[in-house]
Each structure stands twice: as structure tokens, then as C-alpha cells.
Enzyme design. Structure first.
Site, PDB file in Angstrom:
ATOM      1  N   GLU A  62       1.926   2.353  -3.078  1.00  0.00           N
ATOM      2  CA  GLU A  62       0.945   2.542  -4.319  1.00  0.00           C
ATOM      3  C   GLU A  62       0.612   4.384  -3.867  1.00  0.00           C
ATOM      4  OE1 GLU A  62      -3.710   4.034  -3.310  1.00  0.00           O
ATOM      5  OE2 GLU A  62      -2.832   1.882  -2.943  1.00  0.00           O
ATOM      6  N   HIS A  63       0.883   4.495  -3.272  1.00  0.00           N
ATOM      7  CA  HIS A  63       1.198   6.228  -3.032  1.00  0.00           C
ATOM      8  C   HIS A  63       2.556   6.413  -3.388  1.00  0.00           C
ATOM      9  CE1 HIS A  63      -1.681   6.929   0.567  1.00  0.00           C
ATOM     10  NE2 HIS A  63      -2.351   5.831   0.741  1.00  0.00           N
TER      11      HIS A  63
ATOM     12  N   HIS B  75       0.637  -0.834  -0.142  1.00  0.00           N
ATOM     13  CA  HIS B  75       0.023   0.316  -0.115  1.00  0.00           C
ATOM     14  C   HIS B  75       0.578   1.468  -0.267  1.00  0.00           C
ATOM     15  CE1 HIS B  75      -2.003   2.972   2.350  1.00  0.00           C
ATOM     16  NE2 HIS B  75      -2.530   3.229   1.300  1.00  0.00           N
TER      17      HIS B  75
ATOM     18  N   GLU C 212      -3.284   7.800   8.250  1.00  0.00           N
ATOM     19  CA  GLU C 212      -4.381   7.193   7.104  1.00  0.00           C
ATOM     20  C   GLU C 212      -4.869   5.694   8.149  1.00  0.00           C
ATOM     21  OE1 GLU C 212      -5.432   4.485   3.039  1.00  0.00           O
ATOM     22  OE2 GLU C 212      -4.218   5.562   3.669  1.00  0.00           O
TER      23      GLU C 212
END
Length: 454
Positions: free
Chosen positions: A71-72, A68, A148
Site C-alpha cells: 500500500e505504501h 500494508h 509506524e
């Protein structure tokens, strides 16, 4: 965790044939990249998606969340683009873009006017091979990811329960780790961890491109060869089986967090879909979930929410199309004045009714009709079509079998639904997670939301 079958008024199956999933085309480049194109000229737009078979299940202990995090970072710079330039180019073309990470894959997409498709393919192919991972960019972005996690999990009681449920449900299988990552792993992650992940998994022979829209597949194949073709295949890490051992006793856990109401989640491990044509039970399990919680007249809604009013909410979910272990989940919140014990007993009672009495032909017919309606509406959306193709391919289900899946669901019998209800829900294989609500701290200020890309 809800059934994927959408509600619709009942139609007779005999006069509502499912639309065929017509005309996808596929080619495979010399470097191993597969390109799947579905022509749909109804609007002058195109959806361009790149799917990498690298999700949180491929991570190792100590680096949870790295899929993840990368992905950022994929929206930062490349050797030819400055940081943030990717999004700017998509917006200037009149499109929008985003990405998402799952247990099984990481996917990136753009929705653009069809004339902008070549540029999107060029941009996406560029960051497949030329991402520049900068230590300063990483240091800033990892803070965004940690925030997040705080907002979506640590400050979300139901998300905490679900995370704890998975950690207890799976001991050997990597689904035990959260997609967002454990906070301790995020705090100790380095930019080299992200770089290593990128170098290991982001290769053309570990990806496939899905394009749906007002396009000509021959031209798309030519563009794919032009932009993606020069990238070299690479040796991928070995994927060893990480099969979950049989559960030998019921597991129960409690999660304490500030909340107004308690919450209950119950999970059993289930068979997943392995052979589209030969398997029967996964289709029956999907129908069972839909009978319990597939529409406004489903059993949970009718009997527990509106009838006895034991539940404020109650759900059932099963998904057999995935790379890892499948589960069947019942969850819900008790109505005010009712207890978790009463809700659990009520959920179990509804399941037992099906075990003992089965389902009626009319009830099952209604659910099947909704399955067909769902497909009809889904195929009105370019993005939904691309998601369906890409998601099934990630689970090892070929897009060519999409229509077969629907036919198999239509063929499920009431006897099969009752049979799987009897077969797969023993107490010794049950894991239960309960939210024990703690007083809400009214003095604690609400945190502002973080600008996230997904």
C-alpha cells in the site's frame, strides 16, 4: 471495537423511515473489473475508490505486513509517473487521496472536484498495472513501516494487548497475524516479496471500483472501459479455507508494558453474516453490542462508568460483515482504585443481566432509532457512502442489500437479543487479555511521529 451505531435523540421508528439506498449502478468489464457508481449531485465532487480483495488474511507466515507495505509503495513511481507524482497530481486537481489496508482488503481513494475524475481514473488504472517496484524505494519505505509499527503498536499498550489477544484467539485462522506485520517479518522482508504480492493480487478481476458523487454513471462506465478496460485478467492464487477449530477451553494472557492504567479485553468467536435475508443472530448480536455500548445512555456507560464508577471506560463491539471470523469483544479500563478483576466481574454482570432479564422494548427501540439515524447521516457524506458500498462488497454482502440490512436490524426482537446473549458466551470459548501496567520511564524522550499516508 465500538458499535457502529451513532447516538441520536430518540425518534419514533414509525415516523422515521430509513432512506433508501437509491440509484447505484453497476457494470462488469470483460477483464472482470466491477464498476459501481452511485449518483449524488448534492455537491460538485466525486469520490473514486479502488478496492483490492487482498488484505492481511491473504498473507503467508513469514511475510506478514506485506499487504500494508505494498500500500505504501503504490504511491511511488510507475512506468509513466515519477515517485511522488501521483499525490502531486491529486493535489493540483484540488483533491486529496489516501489508502488503507485491512484484514480483508486494501483500498485506495481520491476525493476531487468532479471534473478531475477522468484523471483520477487514469492515474489509478496506471498503477494497477504499471507500478515500478524499486529496491532502493523499498529499502527506505520499509523503515517507515517499521517505525509506524513501533509508534502504533510497540509503544501503544492497548494496541499490544489487542494484537496479543488476536494471536491467542485464533490458532488456524489468518486473523491471528497483525495487519502491520510482525517486526521480525518486516525486518526480513525484501522488495521481491512486495513485487510478488503485487503480481499475485493486483489484477482487475480481483478488484472493484466504487465512485460516488455528481457523476453520470454512463460516462463513468465509458471512462472505466477506456482506462481500466485494457488491463488483462489473470489467474488468481487459490484461496483455501482456513477455518478456526472450536475452542475447547478458556485462554488467558497478560501483557506487560509501561502504562498508567491496566486494560482488559475479552473476546468470544461469533457467527458472521452469511445470508442477508435468512440469518437472524448476527443482527441480534449487533443490537446486543449497541444496548451495552451504543450511546451515552447505554448500559456500560450508565451503570459502570457513571453509576458504580468501576470503569473509566467500557466498550462492546461486534461486526458480522467481514471475510474471516467474527468476534464479540468487551473491553475497558478500571477506574482508579478499582481492579481488573472487579471490572471483568462488572462487564460479565451486565451481560448476565441481559441473559437473565432480557432488554426492554423501549431500550431496543432507542437503539434501532439510532441505527436509522446513523444511516441518514452517513448518506450525507459521499465518502461514507463509498465506504459502505465497498466495505460490504469486500465481505461478500452485495450493495443491493444495504437497505435489507437496515430492515433486518429494525426487525430484531427483544427475545432475540436475550437469546443470543444466552447462546454465544460460554466460558470455554472466552479469550481474555490483560494489560499489566509497568512503571513509565519518564526519562525516555518521546519519539516524533512518522509522516504516514493513513
Amino acid at each position: 471495537m465500538k458499535s457502529m451505531i451513532a447516538p441520536l435523540a430518540v425518534l419514533a421508528i414509525a415516523v422515521a423511515p430509513a432512506p433508501t439506498f437509491a440509484n447505484p449502478f453497476e457494470t462488469k468489464l470483460a477483464n472482470g473489473l466491477r464498476v459501481i457508481v452511485k449518483e449524488d449531485p448534492r455537491a460538485p465532487t466525486a469520490v473514486h475508490m479502488v478496492w483490492y480483495l487482498a488484505g492481511s488474511m491473504d498473507e503467508k507466515d513469514g511475510t506478514s505486513g506485506v499487504a500494508h507495505v505494498l500500500e505504501h509503495l503504490m504511491f511511488k513511481g510507475t512506468k509513466t509517473l515519477k515517485s511522488g507524482e501521483f499525490n502531486k497530481r491529486v493535489a493540483e486537481a484540488g483533491g486529496r487521496d489516501n489508502a488503507f489496508t485491512s484484514r480483508d482488503y486494501t483500498a485506495y481513494f481520491q476525493i476531487v472536484p468532479k471534473g478531475a475524475l477522468p484523471e483520477m481514473m487514469k492515474l489509478e488504472a496506471d498503477r494497477m498495472a504499471n507500478l515500478t517496484l524499486d529496491a532502493k524505494e523499498f529499502a527506505a519505505e520499509i523503515k517507515v513501516v517499521m517505525e509506524e509499527r513501533r509508534l502504533r503498536t510497540d509503544d501503544n499498550p492497548q494496541a499490544l494487548v489487542y494484537e496479543s489477544l488476536n494471536a491467542a484467539l485464533f490458532q488456524a485462522h489468518p486473523y491471528r497475524r497483525p495487519i502491520i506485520g510482525w517486526m521480525d517479518d518486516l525486518e526480513h522482508m525484501t522488495w521481491q516479496d512486495a513485487r510478488d504480492w503485487y503480481r499475485k493480487w493486483y489484477a482487475p478481476n480481483n478488484a472493484y471500483v466504487v465512485i460516488v458523487g455528481d457523476v453520470d454513471h454512463r460516462e463513468v462506465f465509458r471512462l472505466a472501459q477506456k482506462y481500466y478496460g485494457p488491463h488483462k485478467a489473470q489467474v488468481l492464487p487459490e484461496r483455501k479455507p482456513q477455518n478456526e477449530p472450536a475452542q475447547v477451553g478458556q485462554r488467558r494472557l497478560s501483557v506487560k508494558a509501561p502504562a498508567k492504567l491496566p486494560y482488559l479485553a475479552m473476546a468470544w468467536k461469533m457467527p458472521k453474516l452469511r445470508d442477508v435475508r435468512q440469518d437472524r443472530d448476527p443482527y441480534a448480536l449487533e443490537m446486543l453490542a449497541a444496548v451495552l455500548d451504543g450511546h451515552d445512555a447505554s448500559r456500560f456507560s450508565k451503570n459502570l462508568v457513571r453509576g458504580s464508577r468501576i470503569a473509566q471506560s467500557a466498550g462492546a463491539g461486534y461486526d458480522g460483515t467481514l471475510r474471516g471470523e467474527a468476534t464479540f469483544i468487551l473491553d475497558g479500563q478500571p477506574a482508579e482504585g478499582k481492579t481488573i478483576a472487579e471490572l471483568e466481574a462488572a462487564l460479565r454482570a451486565e451481560l448476565k443481566r441481559i441473559q437473565d432479564e432480557g432488554v426492554s422494548a423501549e431500550e431496543l427501540e432507542r437503539v434501532k432509532t439510532q441505527a436509522i439515524a446513523s444511516q441518514i447521516y452517513k448518506r450525507d457524506s459521499l465518502m461514507a457512502q463509498a465506504m459502505e458500498i465497498g466495505g460490504l462488497e469486500a465481505a461478500g454482502v452485495p450493495w443491493r442489500d444495504i437497505d435489507v440490512l437496515l430492515e433486518k436490524l429494525k426487525a430484531v426482537t427483544a427475545e432475540e437479543v436475550q437469546a443470543v446473549a444466552k447462546k454465544y458466551f460460554p466460558d470455554d470459548a472466552l479469550t481474555v487479555a490483560v494489560l499489566d501496567p509497568q512503571p513509565l520511564d519518564q526519562s525516555k524522550p518521546k519519539k516524533p511521529s512518522v509522516a504516514a499516508r493513513h
